[in-house]
Structures are given as structure tokens and as C-alpha cells.
Design a protein around this motif. Sequence first.
Motif, PDB file in Angstrom:
ATOM      1  N   LYS A   1      -4.435   5.227  -3.022  1.00 20.32           N
ATOM      2  CA  LYS A   1      -3.695   5.985  -2.018  1.00 20.32           C
ATOM      3  C   LYS A   1      -3.264   5.141  -0.830  1.00 20.32           C
ATOM      4  O   LYS A   1      -2.216   5.378  -0.236  1.00 20.32           O
ATOM      5  N   VAL A   2      -4.109   4.159  -0.457  1.00 24.79           N
ATOM      6  CA  VAL A   2      -3.869   3.351   0.737  1.00 24.79           C
ATOM      7  C   VAL A   2      -4.130   1.894   0.393  1.00 24.79           C
ATOM      8  O   VAL A   2      -5.046   1.590  -0.385  1.00 24.79           O
ATOM      9  N   GLY A   3      -3.346   0.989   0.964  1.00 30.99           N
ATOM     10  CA  GLY A   3      -3.540  -0.428   0.713  1.00 30.99           C
ATOM     11  C   GLY A   3      -3.740  -1.201   1.994  1.00 30.99           C
ATOM     12  O   GLY A   3      -3.273  -0.791   3.062  1.00 30.99           O
ATOM     13  N   ILE A   4      -4.447  -2.302   1.892  1.00 26.04           N
ATOM     14  CA  ILE A   4      -4.589  -3.229   3.012  1.00 26.04           C
ATOM     15  C   ILE A   4      -4.376  -4.630   2.470  1.00 26.04           C
ATOM     16  O   ILE A   4      -4.944  -5.005   1.442  1.00 26.04           O
ATOM     17  N   SER A   5      -3.516  -5.391   3.142  1.00 32.58           N
ATOM     18  CA  SER A   5      -3.129  -6.703   2.636  1.00 32.58           C
ATOM     19  C   SER A   5      -2.610  -7.535   3.792  1.00 32.58           C
ATOM     20  O   SER A   5      -2.293  -7.006   4.870  1.00 32.58           O
ATOM     21  N   THR A   6      -2.505  -8.835   3.569  1.00 31.02           N
ATOM     22  CA  THR A   6      -1.823  -9.663   4.561  1.00 31.02           C
ATOM     23  C   THR A   6      -0.362  -9.231   4.599  1.00 31.02           C
ATOM     24  O   THR A   6       0.241  -8.902   3.571  1.00 31.02           O
ATOM     25  N   LEU A   7       0.214  -9.244   5.782  1.00 33.86           N
ATOM     26  CA  LEU A   7       1.576  -8.757   5.960  1.00 33.86           C
ATOM     27  C   LEU A   7       2.573  -9.511   5.098  1.00 33.86           C
ATOM     28  O   LEU A   7       3.513  -8.923   4.549  1.00 33.86           O
ATOM     29  N   THR A   8       2.369 -10.808   4.947  1.00 38.87           N
ATOM     30  CA  THR A   8       3.320 -11.597   4.173  1.00 38.87           C
ATOM     31  C   THR A   8       3.432 -11.122   2.733  1.00 38.87           C
ATOM     32  O   THR A   8       4.485 -11.217   2.114  1.00 38.87           O
ATOM     33  N   GLU A   9       2.345 -10.566   2.178  1.00 38.78           N
ATOM     34  CA  GLU A   9       2.355 -10.124   0.789  1.00 38.78           C
ATOM     35  C   GLU A   9       3.099  -8.810   0.595  1.00 38.78           C
ATOM     36  O   GLU A   9       3.623  -8.551  -0.487  1.00 38.78           O
ATOM     37  N   VAL A  10       3.145  -7.992   1.632  1.00 38.01           N
ATOM     38  CA  VAL A  10       3.767  -6.669   1.472  1.00 38.01           C
ATOM     39  C   VAL A  10       5.040  -6.484   2.287  1.00 38.01           C
ATOM     40  O   VAL A  10       5.715  -5.465   2.143  1.00 38.01           O
ATOM     41  N   ARG A  11       5.386  -7.446   3.115  1.00 37.66           N
ATOM     42  CA  ARG A  11       6.590  -7.289   3.954  1.00 37.66           C
ATOM     43  C   ARG A  11       7.849  -7.017   3.122  1.00 37.66           C
ATOM     44  O   ARG A  11       8.653  -6.139   3.495  1.00 37.66           O
ATOM     45  N   PRO A  12       8.081  -7.719   1.998  1.00 36.94           N
ATOM     46  CA  PRO A  12       9.307  -7.420   1.230  1.00 36.94           C
ATOM     47  C   PRO A  12       9.395  -5.964   0.792  1.00 36.94           C
ATOM     48  O   PRO A  12      10.478  -5.358   0.828  1.00 36.94           O
ATOM     49  N   GLN A  13       8.256  -5.379   0.402  1.00 32.31           N
ATOM     50  CA  GLN A  13       8.258  -3.986  -0.022  1.00 32.31           C
ATOM     51  C   GLN A  13       8.405  -3.028   1.167  1.00 32.31           C
ATOM     52  O   GLN A  13       8.971  -1.944   1.036  1.00 32.31           O
ATOM     53  N   ILE A  14       7.922  -3.446   2.326  1.00 34.01           N
ATOM     54  CA  ILE A  14       8.119  -2.656   3.547  1.00 34.01           C
ATOM     55  C   ILE A  14       9.604  -2.642   3.897  1.00 34.01           C
ATOM     56  O   ILE A  14      10.193  -1.586   4.167  1.00 34.01           O
ATOM     57  N   GLU A  15      10.219  -3.820   3.867  1.00 31.14           N
ATOM     58  CA  GLU A  15      11.633  -3.930   4.223  1.00 31.14           C
ATOM     59  C   GLU A  15      12.525  -3.244   3.203  1.00 31.14           C
ATOM     60  O   GLU A  15      13.617  -2.771   3.544  1.00 31.14           O
ATOM     61  N   ALA A  16      12.051  -3.170   1.952  1.00 36.24           N
ATOM     62  CA  ALA A  16      12.830  -2.494   0.903  1.00 36.24           C
ATOM     63  C   ALA A  16      12.636  -0.984   0.926  1.00 36.24           C
ATOM     64  O   ALA A  16      13.283  -0.254   0.157  1.00 36.24           O
ATOM     65  N   GLY A  17      11.748  -0.499   1.785  1.00 37.65           N
ATOM     66  CA  GLY A  17      11.520   0.934   1.894  1.00 37.65           C
ATOM     67  C   GLY A  17      10.566   1.501   0.867  1.00 37.65           C
ATOM     68  O   GLY A  17      10.425   2.724   0.753  1.00 37.65           O
ATOM     69  N   LYS A  18       9.843   0.634   0.138  1.00 40.09           N
ATOM     70  CA  LYS A  18       8.887   1.119  -0.857  1.00 40.09           C
ATOM     71  C   LYS A  18       7.526   1.428  -0.249  1.00 40.09           C
ATOM     72  O   LYS A  18       6.785   2.259  -0.769  1.00 40.09           O
ATOM     73  N   LEU A  19       7.201   0.732   0.834  1.00 40.03           N
ATOM     74  CA  LEU A  19       5.919   0.949   1.508  1.00 40.03           C
ATOM     75  C   LEU A  19       6.160   1.288   2.965  1.00 40.03           C
ATOM     76  O   LEU A  19       7.151   0.853   3.567  1.00 40.03           O
ATOM     77  N   ARG A  20       5.223   2.037   3.549  1.00 41.88           N
ATOM     78  CA  ARG A  20       5.262   2.379   4.966  1.00 41.88           C
ATOM     79  C   ARG A  20       4.015   1.812   5.632  1.00 41.88           C
ATOM     80  O   ARG A  20       2.911   1.949   5.112  1.00 41.88           O
ATOM     81  N   VAL A  21       4.202   1.176   6.779  1.00 42.12           N
ATOM     82  CA  VAL A  21       3.077   0.577   7.504  1.00 42.12           C
ATOM     83  C   VAL A  21       2.467   1.600   8.452  1.00 42.12           C
ATOM     84  O   VAL A  21       3.180   2.227   9.235  1.00 42.12           O
ATOM     85  N   LEU A  22       1.144   1.732   8.390  1.00 37.34           N
ATOM     86  CA  LEU A  22       0.439   2.646   9.283  1.00 37.34           C
ATOM     87  C   LEU A  22      -0.184   1.923  10.474  1.00 37.34           C
ATOM     88  O   LEU A  22      -0.321   2.509  11.550  1.00 37.34           O
ATOM     89  N   ALA A  23      -0.574   0.662  10.276  1.00 33.96           N
ATOM     90  CA  ALA A  23      -1.198  -0.102  11.353  1.00 33.96           C
ATOM     91  C   ALA A  23      -1.258  -1.569  10.960  1.00 33.96           C
ATOM     92  O   ALA A  23      -1.208  -1.905   9.771  1.00 33.96           O
ATOM     93  N   VAL A  24      -1.354  -2.442  11.962  1.00 38.33           N
ATOM     94  CA  VAL A  24      -1.482  -3.879  11.725  1.00 38.33           C
ATOM     95  C   VAL A  24      -2.588  -4.429  12.606  1.00 38.33           C
ATOM     96  O   VAL A  24      -2.948  -3.837  13.633  1.00 38.33           O
ATOM     97  N   SER A  25      -3.149  -5.555  12.205  1.00 43.71           N
ATOM     98  CA  SER A  25      -4.154  -6.239  13.020  1.00 43.71           C
ATOM     99  C   SER A  25      -3.455  -7.075  14.087  1.00 43.71           C
ATOM    100  O   SER A  25      -2.232  -7.212  14.095  1.00 43.71           O
ATOM    101  N   GLY A  26      -4.243  -7.657  14.964  1.00 41.28           N
ATOM    102  CA  GLY A  26      -3.681  -8.526  15.995  1.00 41.28           C
ATOM    103  C   GLY A  26      -3.430  -7.803  17.297  1.00 41.28           C
ATOM    104  O   GLY A  26      -3.661  -6.589  17.429  1.00 41.28           O
ATOM    105  N   ASP A  27      -2.918  -8.563  18.276  1.00 42.25           N
ATOM    106  CA  ASP A  27      -2.707  -7.991  19.602  1.00 42.25           C
ATOM    107  C   ASP A  27      -1.354  -7.311  19.748  1.00 42.25           C
ATOM    108  O   ASP A  27      -1.130  -6.547  20.690  1.00 42.25           O
ATOM    109  N   LYS A  28      -0.420  -7.589  18.831  1.00 40.84           N
ATOM    110  CA  LYS A  28       0.862  -6.891  18.840  1.00 40.84           C
ATOM    111  C   LYS A  28       1.481  -6.961  17.452  1.00 40.84           C
ATOM    112  O   LYS A  28       1.187  -7.869  16.664  1.00 40.84           O
ATOM    113  N   ALA A  29       2.351  -6.003  17.147  1.00 34.92           N
ATOM    114  CA  ALA A  29       3.000  -5.974  15.841  1.00 34.92           C
ATOM    115  C   ALA A  29       4.001  -7.110  15.732  1.00 34.92           C
ATOM    116  O   ALA A  29       4.728  -7.397  16.689  1.00 34.92           O
TER     117      ALA A  29
END
Length: 337
Positions: A216-244
Amino acid sequence: MPPLLRNGPRLAVVVALVATVSSACTIGSLDDSGAVADYPSRGLSILAPGSVGGGWDSRARGIGSALTSCKIIDEDVTVTNAPGAGGTIGLARMAGRKGDPYQLMTMDTVTMIGGAIQNHSPVKLSELTPVAGLTVSTSAIVVPARSPFHDLRSVLAAMRKDPKRTSWVGGSLGGPDHITVAALAKAEGISARKITYVPTGGGGEVLNLLLSGASKVGISTLTEVRPQIEAGKLRVLAVSGDKAPEGIDAPTLGALGYGDESVVSVGGVMAPPGLNDDEQRAIVRVVDRMRRTSCWKRALRQNDWKDVWVPGKKYGALIDQQQRQVGQALTSVGLGS
């Protein structure tokens, strides 16, 4: 720098990580006096102990490309993969190449230490020769675009109601993704032993399990899922770090009140055991030159990596510290042996 876990033992590596992440330049250049002058005099081999397309593989190929494309070395660089068992298959292979300074391996501190503990590896990461810590990666919590979850709080609410059905997919067992999920659960009063977490070797496995509905939910390094985020296949709920990072419209875990549940794992390079100080310094010198190139800076941008520099024995000291601390953290959230 927040601790790696809020509710368990304090995994803050404040001195080491503040010195590197916040003020990397203060460490200065490597003193390469006594290094092997003609290194490398033949081709290098870089082992990525994970799947093609994963974080370790991307780092190995980024280093290899920077070394050759920006003319740091004249020799060839070969990248090979040995995925499985949280990186411990590759760890064992590297340990078997004792005394060979032409064999290198990419890794992450917490990821590989946790994998070794969970898989009862006879080889510890601290047995290898430390070369340098180079990167800290941004992690992203994602769901399929069609998911009913539109924010992290709704995911955690579903976990409180039925933790086993709210299944997660992420990196290796006992790695930073796994620890983060377990810590989020614990922060919500959920036993880590009740959550469903599917470990993967990286690459496209997270995407496949999410889009198939197996998780239901995934957690991964951003570089691995960014293409799918940009393609509209995945939606980001939160990211680590001090800013997105640029181009990512999502709150940070810190902004949501969960900053202390994320994990700081420093990605870098190791060499086999049995190298002398001159050989270690020679490898560090080459990696130091590589990290200053435009080729490597481009790899940092492309992979959403934060630039850090923890050379040689400093990296070894960080690994020794996290070796002890990760074991305590895994036990505290129900992941220890």
C-alpha cells in the motif's frame, strides 16, 4: 542534526555528521603524502551489492563515470552487481578480495550494517577498508496515484486500525527504510512486530509492488522513484531532510512532527580488508579528486544526493560507532535478533 530514532537509543552521530553534512568543507583536503604514486596503474572494479537501478548501483556508476569522463584516471572502470540479503552477498564477496586495492564497493552505513545484523552475516562492514563517505540521500514516502491515502497522517491512522493490512515496501531488511517505518509505527503506539514490511533489493521492485497492489505504501530514496513521481504514477506523501528537493511538492517528516523518525545513512566507498595505509591513502586521494569534478557534481544533482566528505579513517570511525548503535536501535523497535 536529529537523532536517528526518537524513541529508542539515541543514534545521534552528532559530532561526525554535523562535521560532514553541515560543514563538509571544514575537513579539508586529504594529506596524500606517502600514497602510492602510480595508483591506479590498471583498471578498477566497483561492486554494487544491490540491483541495477538501485542506490548502490547508481553510486557505483556515477563514480565510475566521473573517474573516466572527467579524466581523473586513464584506466577502465567496471561495475558489477551482487544483489541480495541486504547487501551481505556483496559484503562477503568484497571480504574475499583481501589485499586488492583495485576492488571497490559502494554502500550505505546504516543500510549495510542493518542488513548484516538482520541476515546474521559472518562479515561486518567494519572489517573492510574505509575509503570515504560521499552522500546522504533524500528518502520519499510514496503511494500509487490512485491510492486513497493523500497524506502521511491518513497512512498512520490506517496502520493504527490495521497495521498488517497497511503494508509497506522499501529497501533491505533492517536498513534505514525499515527502521524508519518501524519508528513511525512506534511513534503511533504500534508494535513494530505487527507491521507488514516487504524488503526489496532496490531498482524497480518498489514501483512494481505498489502498482500491483501488493503493498500500500512505499519508502525509497527519491532518486529511485522520482521518474514515477514525475510521470504521475506515484504520489509523494513526505520526504526526509530539512526541506523538499526541487520539483517535489511534499512536506518533510520534520514539518509533520516525525523528523526524528528518519535515519541518517552515509553512502560511500569501501575497499577490501588487508590494505596498508599507503594503499588506503592512494584510493582516498583518487576519490577526493573525483568528488571535485563537474561530472560528480552532475551525478549529485541527478540523484538528489547531498554532498558530504568523510575520508578514510574518519569514515571507519563513523562505521564503528553506527555498528554498535544500529544493533541497539533494531532491538528497540522490535527488529533485532
